[in-house]
Design a protein around this motif. Structure first.
Motif, mmCIF file in Angstrom:
data_model
loop_
_atom_site.group_PDB
_atom_site.id
_atom_site.type_symbol
_atom_site.label_atom_id
_atom_site.label_comp_id
_atom_site.label_asym_id
_atom_site.label_seq_id
_atom_site.Cartn_x
_atom_site.Cartn_y
_atom_site.Cartn_z
ATOM 1 N N PRO A 119 0.792 -1.236 0.000
ATOM 2 C CA PRO A 119 0.000 0.000 0.000
ATOM 3 C C PRO A 119 0.820 1.280 0.000
ATOM 4 C CG PRO A 119 -0.023 -1.026 2.176
ATOM 5 C CD PRO A 119 0.615 -2.009 1.243
ATOM 6 N N ILE A 120 1.978 1.277 0.646
ATOM 7 C CA ILE A 120 2.796 2.491 0.717
ATOM 8 C C ILE A 120 3.384 2.817 -0.655
ATOM 9 C CG2 ILE A 120 4.865 3.520 1.724
ATOM 10 C CD1 ILE A 120 4.319 1.872 4.253
ATOM 11 N N GLN A 121 4.014 1.838 -1.283
ATOM 12 C CA GLN A 121 4.624 2.068 -2.589
ATOM 13 C C GLN A 121 3.582 2.421 -3.643
ATOM 14 O OE1 GLN A 121 5.153 -0.588 -0.559
ATOM 15 N NE2 GLN A 121 7.215 -1.428 -0.834
ATOM 16 N N ARG A 122 2.459 1.702 -3.640
ATOM 17 C CA ARG A 122 1.443 1.927 -4.670
ATOM 18 C C ARG A 122 0.805 3.300 -4.533
ATOM 19 N NH1 ARG A 122 1.903 -1.465 -9.046
ATOM 20 N NH2 ARG A 122 2.436 -3.555 -8.303
ATOM 21 N N ILE A 124 2.228 6.033 -3.513
ATOM 22 C CA ILE A 124 3.161 7.028 -4.042
ATOM 23 C C ILE A 124 3.270 6.916 -5.559
ATOM 24 C CG2 ILE A 124 5.592 7.692 -4.136
ATOM 25 C CD1 ILE A 124 5.776 7.258 -1.175
ATOM 26 N N ILE A 125 3.396 5.713 -6.078
ATOM 27 C CA ILE A 125 3.489 5.514 -7.528
ATOM 28 C C ILE A 125 2.262 6.092 -8.231
ATOM 29 C CG2 ILE A 125 3.474 3.757 -9.363
ATOM 30 C CD1 ILE A 125 5.245 2.032 -7.494
ATOM 31 N N ASN A 126 1.106 5.952 -7.613
ATOM 32 C CA ASN A 126 -0.136 6.445 -8.211
ATOM 33 C C ASN A 126 -0.385 7.924 -7.954
ATOM 34 O OD1 ASN A 126 -0.608 3.882 -9.175
ATOM 35 N ND2 ASN A 126 -2.041 3.313 -7.560
ATOM 36 N N THR A 160 9.607 9.923 -0.266
ATOM 37 C CA THR A 160 9.831 8.601 -0.846
ATOM 38 C C THR A 160 9.100 7.529 -0.038
ATOM 39 O OG1 THR A 160 11.817 8.155 0.465
ATOM 40 C CG2 THR A 160 12.113 9.346 -1.619
ATOM 41 N N SER A 161 9.012 6.350 -0.622
ATOM 42 C CA SER A 161 8.333 5.250 0.073
ATOM 43 C C SER A 161 9.041 4.894 1.367
ATOM 44 C CB SER A 161 8.228 4.028 -0.838
ATOM 45 O OG SER A 161 9.508 3.601 -1.258
ATOM 46 N N ASN A 222 7.052 10.044 -9.532
ATOM 47 C CA ASN A 222 6.322 9.209 -8.577
ATOM 48 C C ASN A 222 6.839 7.771 -8.570
ATOM 49 O OD1 ASN A 222 4.723 11.374 -7.865
ATOM 50 N ND2 ASN A 222 3.017 10.803 -9.179
ATOM 51 N N LEU A 223 7.214 7.253 -9.737
ATOM 52 C CA LEU A 223 7.775 5.900 -9.800
ATOM 53 C C LEU A 223 9.082 5.827 -9.025
ATOM 54 C CD1 LEU A 223 7.569 3.015 -11.088
ATOM 55 C CD2 LEU A 223 9.116 3.882 -12.856
ATOM 56 N N VAL A 224 9.947 6.821 -9.223
ATOM 57 C CA VAL A 224 11.230 6.841 -8.511
ATOM 58 C C VAL A 224 10.995 6.906 -7.005
ATOM 59 C CG1 VAL A 224 13.341 8.166 -8.119
ATOM 60 C CG2 VAL A 224 12.479 7.859 -10.446
ATOM 61 N N ARG A 225 10.088 7.768 -6.572
ATOM 62 C CA ARG A 225 9.781 7.881 -5.139
ATOM 63 C C ARG A 225 9.224 6.579 -4.591
ATOM 64 N NH1 ARG A 225 5.908 11.522 -3.170
ATOM 65 N NH2 ARG A 225 4.656 11.287 -5.053
ATOM 66 N N GLY A 226 8.343 5.954 -5.362
ATOM 67 C CA GLY A 226 7.667 4.759 -4.874
ATOM 68 C C GLY A 226 8.548 3.535 -4.778
ATOM 69 N N LEU A 227 9.588 3.471 -5.607
ATOM 70 C CA LEU A 227 10.452 2.284 -5.619
ATOM 71 C C LEU A 227 11.732 2.456 -4.816
ATOM 72 C CD1 LEU A 227 10.148 1.047 -9.319
ATOM 73 C CD2 LEU A 227 8.794 0.404 -7.329
ATOM 74 N N GLN A 228 11.911 3.610 -4.170
ATOM 75 C CA GLN A 228 13.082 3.800 -3.322
ATOM 76 C C GLN A 228 12.829 3.162 -1.955
ATOM 77 O OE1 GLN A 228 13.923 6.944 -0.788
ATOM 78 N NE2 GLN A 228 15.713 7.662 -1.869
ATOM 79 N N ASP A 229 13.765 2.486 -1.328
ATOM 80 C CA ASP A 229 15.101 2.160 -1.761
ATOM 81 C C ASP A 229 15.176 0.798 -2.464
ATOM 82 O OD1 ASP A 229 16.654 4.384 -0.660
ATOM 83 O OD2 ASP A 229 16.113 3.587 1.304
#
Length: 309
Positions: A119-122, A124-126, A160-161, A222-229
């Motif tokens: 839920p956290i990564q998704r 941010i990605i969205n 970031t995530s 948003n993808l970069v933020r969501g997939l960090q680290d």
């Protein structure tokens, strides 16, 4: 109040820490079995196990919750409540109904939105502007039980995530303590979740990592933020794969998706909508993560070259 705690990663550690520090009686801690980690495949305990043993708590690491011995052990504790935080295993109806107050779960979203594993990564990605934590009475569905408590928080433009993960872990622990207090005092007011599809937070996989520069600058950011680290967004620079750890939205514009329009201190890249992002931290294969400014001092990146090719 006798409690069984079930959890595995760092997010669950904070909830366990706050529960223990508040003086609650943790009868035993369930967590996933130790797993091999890294290139050398060193057998490593999950974070919850390390914390629990450090606090003198008993730890149980069954391979499965389906065998009769494990179910009987859980029932024999006669727990008042079972707390579940990112445990990673499905609980049977026998376990869900084994404690006086059943099982309650700490989930890192504002349910019913973003049920599921990430839920956290998704969020941010969205490009969500808000998220939060929900305490839920568990049932046999996937994050579908009644809501016992929820708390919201805004998501920063550059958050970031991993940063949001840390904030929500603390919020989750606070929300859990409030829920346990209300449970003890008989003041809970469960709210049924509405039916419908509110977006499922599917597990993050490496297939998400390659950056599609044809997408808008905001989508790339948003993808970069969501997939960090982890697992990290990736792109090809000068024929080599790089992890992209941090970006910010740029004021510059360009004409071609993936084209570098500036290389002073940051790498400014044009996206599909003509807007740009600044790559501020990156990592070459086999190298350490570093500031882009430091990377550029020893590496030449030509303006007008195109990333991803």
């Amino acid at each position: 109040m006798k409690i069984i705690f079930m959890g595995t990663p760092d997010f669950a550690v904070e909830c366990l820490r706050q529960t223990v520090d508040a003086g609650y009686d943790i009868e035993t801690v369930f967590t996933q079995p130790d797993k091999p980690v890294g290139r050398k495949r060193i057998l490593t305990p999950p974070p919850v196990k390390s914390f629990a043993l450090g606090r003198g708590l008993s730890v149980y690491q069954p391979e499965s919750l389906k065998d009769a011995e494990t179910v009987d052990f859980i029932k024999s504790i006669n727990a008042d409540v079972i707390i579940v935080v990112a445990y990673g295993k499905i609980l049977s109806s026998d376990i869900l109904n084994s404690a006086r107050y059943g099982c309650i779960n700490v989930h890192a979203s504002l349910l019913p939105k973003y049920r599921g594993a990430a839920p956290i990564q998704r969020a941010i990605i969205n490009g969500e502007k808000e998220t939060g934590v929900s305490i839920m009475q568990m049932d046999e569905g996937i994050d579908t039980g009644d809501i016992l408590f929820s708390q919201s928080t805004p998501i920063g433009e550059n958050e970031t995530s991993s940063e949001l993960f840390d904030r929500l872990a603390v919020m989750g622990g606070n929300a859990l303590l409030k829920t346990l207090g209300a449970l003890e005092n008989g003041k809970l007011n469960p709210t049924k979740q509405p039916d419908g599809d509110f977006g499922y937070a599917e597990k993050i996989t490496k297939e998400l990592c390659p950056i599609d520069w044809n997408k808008s600058a905001l989508q790339v950011h948003n993808l970069v933020r969501g997939l960090q680290d982890s697992p990290c967004a990736q792109t090809v620079i000068n024929g080599k794969i790089f992890k992209i750890h941090k970006t910010v939205l740029s004021l510059k514009t360009g004409n071609k998706a993936g084209e570098i329009v500036d290389n002073k201190d940051v790498i400014t890249v044009c996206c599909g909508d003509g807007k740009c992002v600044d790559i501020t931290e990156l990592q070459a294969q086999g190298k350490n993560r570093m500031k882009t400014a430091d990377f550029l001092r020893g590496n030449k990146i030509e303006i007008s070259s195109v990333l991803g090719e």
